[in-house]
Design an enzyme around this catalytic site. Structure first.
Site, PDB file in Angstrom:
ATOM      1  CG  ASN A  85      -1.657   1.248   1.348  1.00  0.00           C
ATOM      2  OD1 ASN A  85      -1.821   1.892   0.590  1.00  0.00           O
ATOM      3  ND2 ASN A  85      -2.289   1.377   2.363  1.00  0.00           N
ATOM      4  CD1 TRP A  86       3.493   1.019  -3.049  1.00  0.00           C
ATOM      5  CD2 TRP A  86       3.382   1.918  -4.890  1.00  0.00           C
ATOM      6  NE1 TRP A  86       3.760   0.079  -3.875  1.00  0.00           N
ATOM      7  CE2 TRP A  86       3.941   0.814  -5.141  1.00  0.00           C
ATOM      8  CE3 TRP A  86       3.283   2.928  -5.862  1.00  0.00           C
ATOM      9  CZ2 TRP A  86       4.635   0.452  -6.261  1.00  0.00           C
ATOM     10  CZ3 TRP A  86       3.978   2.502  -7.218  1.00  0.00           C
ATOM     11  CH2 TRP A  86       4.325   1.234  -7.391  1.00  0.00           C
TER      12      TRP A  86
ATOM     13  CD  GLU B 158      -3.413  -2.358   7.316  1.00  0.00           C
ATOM     14  OE1 GLU B 158      -2.499  -2.603   6.756  1.00  0.00           O
ATOM     15  OE2 GLU B 158      -4.076  -1.267   6.991  1.00  0.00           O
TER      16      GLU B 158
ATOM     17  CD  GLU C   1      -2.915   5.579   6.901  1.00  0.00           C
ATOM     18  OE1 GLU C   1      -2.806   5.235   5.515  1.00  0.00           O
ATOM     19  OE2 GLU C   1      -1.993   4.922   7.344  1.00  0.00           O
TER      20      GLU C   1
ATOM     21  N   GLY D 277       3.033  -0.983   4.293  1.00  0.00           N
ATOM     22  CA  GLY D 277       3.089   0.386   3.864  1.00  0.00           C
ATOM     23  C   GLY D 277       4.399   0.910   3.914  1.00  0.00           C
ATOM     24  N   GLY D 278       4.940   1.613   4.762  1.00  0.00           N
ATOM     25  CA  GLY D 278       6.429   2.008   4.684  1.00  0.00           C
ATOM     26  C   GLY D 278       7.515   1.141   3.653  1.00  0.00           C
TER      27      GLY D 278
ATOM     28  CB  SER E 228       5.577  -1.484  11.973  1.00  0.00           C
ATOM     29  OG  SER E 228       5.366   0.012  12.127  1.00  0.00           O
TER      30      SER E 228
HETATM   31  P1  13P Z   1       3.062   0.642   7.694  1.00  0.00           P
HETATM   32  O1  13P Z   1       3.742  -0.934   7.458  1.00  0.00           O
HETATM   33  O2  13P Z   1       4.105   1.697   7.246  1.00  0.00           O
HETATM   34  O3  13P Z   1       2.942   0.449   9.122  1.00  0.00           O
HETATM   35  O4  13P Z   1       1.719   0.730   7.190  1.00  0.00           O
HETATM   36  C1  13P Z   1       0.802  -0.158   7.347  1.00  0.00           C
HETATM   37  C2  13P Z   1      -0.419  -0.142   6.337  1.00  0.00           C
HETATM   38  O5  13P Z   1      -1.212   0.872   6.878  1.00  0.00           O
HETATM   39  C3  13P Z   1      -0.793  -0.949   5.236  1.00  0.00           C
HETATM   40  O6  13P Z   1      -1.987  -0.655   4.787  1.00  0.00           O
END
Ligand code: 13P
Length: 255
Positions: A11-12, A169, A99, A236-237, A215
């Site tokens: 997920n960018w 999540e 989010e 995500g990151g 994470s």
């Molecule tokens: P991170 O991996 O940056 O914590 O984000 C997770 C996320 O929200 C994937 O949708």
């Protein structure tokens, strides 16, 4: 025991630019092509989906969108329909990301409408669920998460459940560097699967894929994937670097 193919999503969010997104997708596709043991999907920002599709079109990397609107067309300023997404190559959609729930204020009702529409429109649909830190500290994790599962699936018929993926999540673990321990994550995943067994049946519960997100990194992926009810990750990151994302894909293949 049912064998479920792990699914790793990148997920960018609102990151990359046109050029870096195309390069990233190309490097992820190179690795995805060498790995048949898991399904790999990237979710670029809406604007780059078409360009990314041109890079990965002939590869086994799948393409998705981070959101969808629940009407086919009309006066919905700033929104994007399923038909538009399909036209540019998306086959998977993320719905109910924390989010969008917490920053953009999406309600449970809106999320369940989007689930219904996305599935009717033929998309693999990833329902994100997860508790906030406050809810966790109040001992409400399972209550909150199962409430989101039931509400998100309320309009989804059993015959369509093969199109659904659930992503657990925990909000406090997203982008914070804090990960749920494998035991804690496994416990919530098991509760989700049991809830789905109650809502539908044994076969649907056993075949449903439940991703963990929050994470996930190359150095914690393997221990998460070793848990019996964790079927991959929504990243995500770490999905913004081909090296780290590909290492997570490798960990899923080896699990
Ligand atoms: P991170 O991996 O940056 O914590 O984000 C997770 C996320 O929200 C994937 O949708």
């Amino acid at each position: 025991m049912t064998k479920r193919i792990p699914i790793i999503g990148g997920n960018w969010k609102m990151n990359t630019n046109l050029e870096s997104g195309m390069l990233l997708a190309g490097a992820i596709a190179d690795q995805a092509d060498t790995c048949e043991c898991c399904e790999v999907v990237v979710y670029p920002p809406f604007l780059y989906i078409q360009a990314v599709d041109s890079v990965i079109d002939q590869t086994s990397l799948h393409l998705g969108a981070q959101n969808i609107w629940h009407e086919p067309s009309g006066a919905f300023t700033g929104e994007v329909s399923g038909a538009m997404l399909r036209e540019v190559g998306a086959t998977s959609v993320i719905i109910g990301h924390s989010e969008r729930r917490h920053i953009l204020g999406e309600s449970a009702e809106l999320i369940s409408q989007k689930m219904e529409y996305s599935i009717k429109d033929g998309f693999q649909t990833v329902l994100c669920v997860g508790e906030t830190l406050e809810e966790r500290e109040a001992g409400k994790t399972v209550e909150v998460v199962l409430g989101q599962v039931k509400s998100g699936l309320q309009h989804v018929h059993a015959s369509k459940m093969e199109m659904v993926v659930i992503a657990y999540e925990p909000v406090w673990a997203i982008g914070t560097g804090k990960t749920a321990s494998p035991d804690d994550a496994q416990n919530v995943h098991k509760e989700i699967r049991e809830c789905v067994r109650g809502l539908y049946d044994e076969t649907i519960a056993n075949t449903l894929r439940i991703q963990y997100g929050g994470s996930v990194k190359p150095d914690n992926a393997a221990e998460l994937f070793a848990c019996p009810d964790i079927d991959g990750a929504l990243v995500g990151g770490a999905s913004l670097s081909a090296d780290s994302f590909n290492a997570i894909v490798t960990a899923a293949c080896e699990s």
